[in-house]
Design an enzyme around this catalytic site. Structure first.
Site, PDB file in Angstrom:
ATOM      1  N   TYR A   1       0.838  -1.207   0.000  1.00 42.70           N
ATOM      2  CA  TYR A   1       0.000   0.000   0.000  1.00 42.70           C
ATOM      3  C   TYR A   1       0.868   1.250   0.000  1.00 42.70           C
ATOM      4  O   TYR A   1       1.890   1.316   0.691  1.00 42.70           O
ATOM      5  CB  TYR A   1      -0.875   0.053   1.255  1.00 42.70           C
ATOM      6  CG  TYR A   1      -2.005  -0.931   1.242  1.00 42.70           C
ATOM      7  CD1 TYR A   1      -3.109  -0.747   0.405  1.00 42.70           C
ATOM      8  CD2 TYR A   1      -1.984  -2.045   2.062  1.00 42.70           C
ATOM      9  CE1 TYR A   1      -4.149  -1.659   0.388  1.00 42.70           C
ATOM     10  CE2 TYR A   1      -3.022  -2.959   2.060  1.00 42.70           C
ATOM     11  CZ  TYR A   1      -4.106  -2.755   1.220  1.00 42.70           C
ATOM     12  OH  TYR A   1      -5.138  -3.654   1.202  1.00 42.70           O
TER      13      TYR A   1
ATOM     14  N   ARG B   1      -6.748   1.230  -4.717  1.00 42.61           N
ATOM     15  CA  ARG B   1      -7.824   0.970  -3.742  1.00 42.61           C
ATOM     16  C   ARG B   1      -8.725   2.189  -3.684  1.00 42.61           C
ATOM     17  O   ARG B   1      -8.300   3.261  -3.253  1.00 42.61           O
ATOM     18  CB  ARG B   1      -7.251   0.655  -2.358  1.00 42.61           C
ATOM     19  CG  ARG B   1      -8.371   0.307  -1.359  1.00 42.61           C
ATOM     20  CD  ARG B   1      -7.848  -0.303  -0.085  1.00 42.61           C
ATOM     21  NE  ARG B   1      -7.264   0.688   0.812  1.00 42.61           N
ATOM     22  CZ  ARG B   1      -6.922   0.429   2.067  1.00 42.61           C
ATOM     23  NH1 ARG B   1      -7.087  -0.799   2.575  1.00 42.61           N
ATOM     24  NH2 ARG B   1      -6.393   1.374   2.819  1.00 42.61           N
TER      25      ARG B   1
ATOM     26  N   ASP C   1      -9.639  -3.901  10.483  1.00 39.13           N
ATOM     27  CA  ASP C   1     -11.007  -3.418  10.326  1.00 39.13           C
ATOM     28  C   ASP C   1     -12.017  -4.422  10.857  1.00 39.13           C
ATOM     29  O   ASP C   1     -13.028  -4.040  11.450  1.00 39.13           O
ATOM     30  CB  ASP C   1     -11.309  -3.123   8.847  1.00 39.13           C
ATOM     31  CG  ASP C   1     -10.895  -1.716   8.468  1.00 39.13           C
ATOM     32  OD1 ASP C   1     -11.535  -0.768   8.942  1.00 39.13           O
ATOM     33  OD2 ASP C   1      -9.916  -1.572   7.716  1.00 39.13           O
TER      34      ASP C   1
ATOM     35  N   ASP D   1       0.750 -40.466  -1.107  1.00 37.11           N
ATOM     36  CA  ASP D   1      -0.401 -40.831  -1.938  1.00 37.11           C
ATOM     37  C   ASP D   1      -0.937 -39.562  -2.590  1.00 37.11           C
ATOM     38  O   ASP D   1      -0.261 -38.522  -2.579  1.00 37.11           O
ATOM     39  CB  ASP D   1      -1.474 -41.598  -1.147  1.00 37.11           C
ATOM     40  CG  ASP D   1      -2.098 -40.753  -0.064  1.00 37.11           C
ATOM     41  OD1 ASP D   1      -1.646 -39.606   0.148  1.00 37.11           O
ATOM     42  OD2 ASP D   1      -3.049 -41.222   0.586  1.00 37.11           O
TER      43      ASP D   1
HETATM   44  N1  COA Z   1       5.544   2.950   0.028  1.00 36.54           N
HETATM   45  C1  COA Z   1       6.625   3.561  -0.510  1.00 36.54           C
HETATM   46  N2  COA Z   1       7.559   4.190   0.226  1.00 36.54           N
HETATM   47  C2  COA Z   1       7.405   4.178   1.547  1.00 36.54           C
HETATM   48  C3  COA Z   1       6.298   3.553   2.166  1.00 36.54           C
HETATM   49  C4  COA Z   1       5.340   2.937   1.340  1.00 36.54           C
HETATM   50  N3  COA Z   1       4.266   2.314   1.849  1.00 36.54           N
HETATM   51  N4  COA Z   1       6.405   3.706   3.491  1.00 36.54           N
HETATM   52  C5  COA Z   1       7.531   4.389   3.709  1.00 36.54           C
HETATM   53  N5  COA Z   1       8.129   4.694   2.551  1.00 36.54           N
HETATM   54  C6  COA Z   1       9.389   5.427   2.344  1.00 36.54           C
HETATM   55  C7  COA Z   1       9.429   6.742   3.111  1.00 36.54           C
HETATM   56  O1  COA Z   1       8.891   7.772   2.357  1.00 36.54           O
HETATM   57  C8  COA Z   1      10.896   6.904   3.370  1.00 36.54           C
HETATM   58  O2  COA Z   1      11.492   7.395   2.190  1.00 36.54           O
HETATM   59  P1  COA Z   1      12.796   8.362   2.270  1.00 36.54           P
HETATM   60  O3  COA Z   1      13.839   7.599   3.001  1.00 36.54           O
HETATM   61  O4  COA Z   1      13.145   8.643   0.837  1.00 36.54           O
HETATM   62  O5  COA Z   1      12.334   9.594   2.999  1.00 36.54           O
HETATM   63  C9  COA Z   1      11.397   5.465   3.547  1.00 36.54           C
HETATM   64  O6  COA Z   1      10.432   4.637   2.871  1.00 36.54           O
HETATM   65  C10 COA Z   1      11.485   5.042   4.980  1.00 36.54           C
HETATM   66  O7  COA Z   1      10.242   5.258   5.616  1.00 36.54           O
HETATM   67  P2  COA Z   1      10.108   5.433   7.197  1.00 36.54           P
HETATM   68  O8  COA Z   1      10.729   6.726   7.607  1.00 36.54           O
HETATM   69  O9  COA Z   1      10.612   4.197   7.833  1.00 36.54           O
HETATM   70  O10 COA Z   1       8.547   5.468   7.399  1.00 36.54           O
HETATM   71  P3  COA Z   1       7.610   6.777   7.468  1.00 36.54           P
HETATM   72  O11 COA Z   1       7.590   7.254   8.888  1.00 36.54           O
HETATM   73  O12 COA Z   1       7.997   7.723   6.389  1.00 36.54           O
HETATM   74  O13 COA Z   1       6.201   6.144   7.104  1.00 36.54           O
HETATM   75  C11 COA Z   1       4.164   4.992   7.358  1.00 36.54           C
HETATM   76  C12 COA Z   1       5.565   5.221   7.944  1.00 36.54           C
HETATM   77  C13 COA Z   1       3.483   3.903   8.140  1.00 36.54           C
HETATM   78  C14 COA Z   1       3.370   6.287   7.424  1.00 36.54           C
HETATM   79  C15 COA Z   1       4.367   4.558   5.885  1.00 36.54           C
HETATM   80  O14 COA Z   1       5.106   3.373   5.861  1.00 36.54           O
HETATM   81  C16 COA Z   1       3.103   4.394   5.080  1.00 36.54           C
HETATM   82  O15 COA Z   1       2.543   5.382   4.628  1.00 36.54           O
HETATM   83  N6  COA Z   1       2.647   3.149   4.846  1.00 36.54           N
HETATM   84  C17 COA Z   1       1.454   2.890   4.075  1.00 36.54           C
HETATM   85  C18 COA Z   1       0.224   3.226   4.908  1.00 36.54           C
HETATM   86  C19 COA Z   1      -1.028   2.887   4.197  1.00 36.54           C
HETATM   87  O16 COA Z   1      -1.121   2.974   2.983  1.00 36.54           O
HETATM   88  N7  COA Z   1      -2.056   2.478   4.966  1.00 36.54           N
HETATM   89  C20 COA Z   1      -3.305   2.065   4.410  1.00 36.54           C
HETATM   90  C21 COA Z   1      -3.342   0.626   4.092  1.00 36.54           C
HETATM   91  S1  COA Z   1      -3.205  -0.443   5.499  1.00 36.54           S
HETATM   92 MG    MG Z   2      -9.288  -1.616   5.836  1.00 36.67          MG
END
Ligand code: COA
Ligand code: MG
Length: 292
Positions: A10, A67, A157, A271
């Protein structure tokens, strides 16, 4: 054969930096989100960003999924109107409760395919099962539409919907987790397992992924770049498992020719069910590109 969907990553659709990162990670599926990963006042930005990157960015061999918001949320029409012209590979429908919701989205897609002269049925559907209603209506949902290729299990959820407390062992969601994978198998669909929420606990992710693979899940929803490799590894058969499956299938062919249905191989009975399990291992290895 269904394509490999070991990891479904995601990415919040309004976060261009993350979307650009996700495009080059090599995950089997990238799911650009407009639902719960995006704040209400950012939905419009997410639609524009997603439509733009679908047209302009190369996602390599990753499947390009979007999504949308739930059918009935009031946001789904605008989501589809913005996204479909950019021809995603598939749409993930969240919080599916009945067959009609899947069929409604399928109809909107068919209209777009007709309008643009695209292959009919080319855009696929994946349905998220994450409510009590969704679980109870699994049979009608799984058989709802020929576009449907996978059921996705949403544990967080679901727990919220029924009032369960999430725990690490997960017994509170285990009936639903098992029901989703069983219904998927009954209808020839893939099942994609729940999200591992603890970004820092990679061992926990590996363990839960292994468990999902043993339950016959084809892959896992993931939320962070660090989770791609653990999911890809856990949901592809190991070299050892592939070698063993080959031994079983080859020995079974020889024994069949000799008129034997059951036989012993290295001290264990083989089997038909054992042969079938071995054939599954080889099919998964093929889908993951590990063998020809
Ligand atoms: N997709 C692509 N890149 C991602 C990512 C994702 N899902 N999650 C983190 N990254 C990137 C960050 O932008 C960061 O990039 P950078 O080093 O160039 O700045 C690197 O990966 C490391 O990320 P990190 O600092 O460990 O995490 P964060 O605090 O930036 O983000 C979340 C944490 C949870 C907010 C993030 O992982 C996220 O948005 N995940 C998806 C959430 C989502 O879509 N939820 C709905 C479905 S369950
Ligand atoms: Mg959900």
């Amino acid at each position: 054969m269904l394509r490999s969907r070991r990891a479904l990553l995601y990415v919040p659709g309004d976060d261009l930096h993350k979307v650009e990162k996700a495009a080059v990670l090599g995950a089997d599926c990238v799911c650009l989100d407009i639902e719960d990963g995006v704040a209400l006042n950012r939905k419009a930005d997410a639609r524009v960003t997603i439509a733009g990157v679908l047209s302009r960015l190369d996602f390599g061999r990753s499947e390009r999924l979007v999504r949308i918001n739930p059918v009935g949320s009031g946001l789904e029409n605008d989501d589809l109107a913005a996204i479909l012209p950019a021809h995603p590979d598939g749409i993930v429908i969240p919080k599916v409760q009945n067959a009609g919701q899947v069929q409604w989205v399928s109809k909107q897609i068919a209209e777009a395919e007709n309008f643009y002269g695209w292959e009919i049925g080319g855009i696929i559907l994946l349905a998220l099962i994450e409510s009590a209603r969704g679980v109870v209506n699994l049979k009608e949902i799984a058989g709802a539409d020929p576009r449907l290729q996978a059921l996705i299990f949403g544990a967080e959820d679901l727990a919220g919907d029924i009032g369960a407390v999430r725990t690490r062992p997960g017994w509170e969601i285990f009936y639903a987790r098992s029901a989703v994978v069983t219904h998927a198998a009954a209808f020839g669909l893939q099942a994609i397992d729940m999200v591992w929420m603890d970004l820092h606990d990679v061992d926990g992710l590996r363990e839960e992924s292994r468990q999902g693979a043993q339950m016959a899940y084809a892959g896992k929803q993931i939320i962070h770049p660090n989770q791609v490799e653990p999911a890809h590894t856990a949901f592809a058969p190991s070299d050892e498992a592939i070698a063993q499956a080959r031994r079983v299938v080859e020995a079974a062919a020889r024994q069949q020719d000799a008129g034997k249905g059951a036989f012993a191989l290295a001290g264990k009975m083989v089997d038909m069910p054992v042969v079938k399990a071995a054939e599954w291992v080889l099919a998964r290895a093929r889908a993951a590109g590990k063998i020809e």
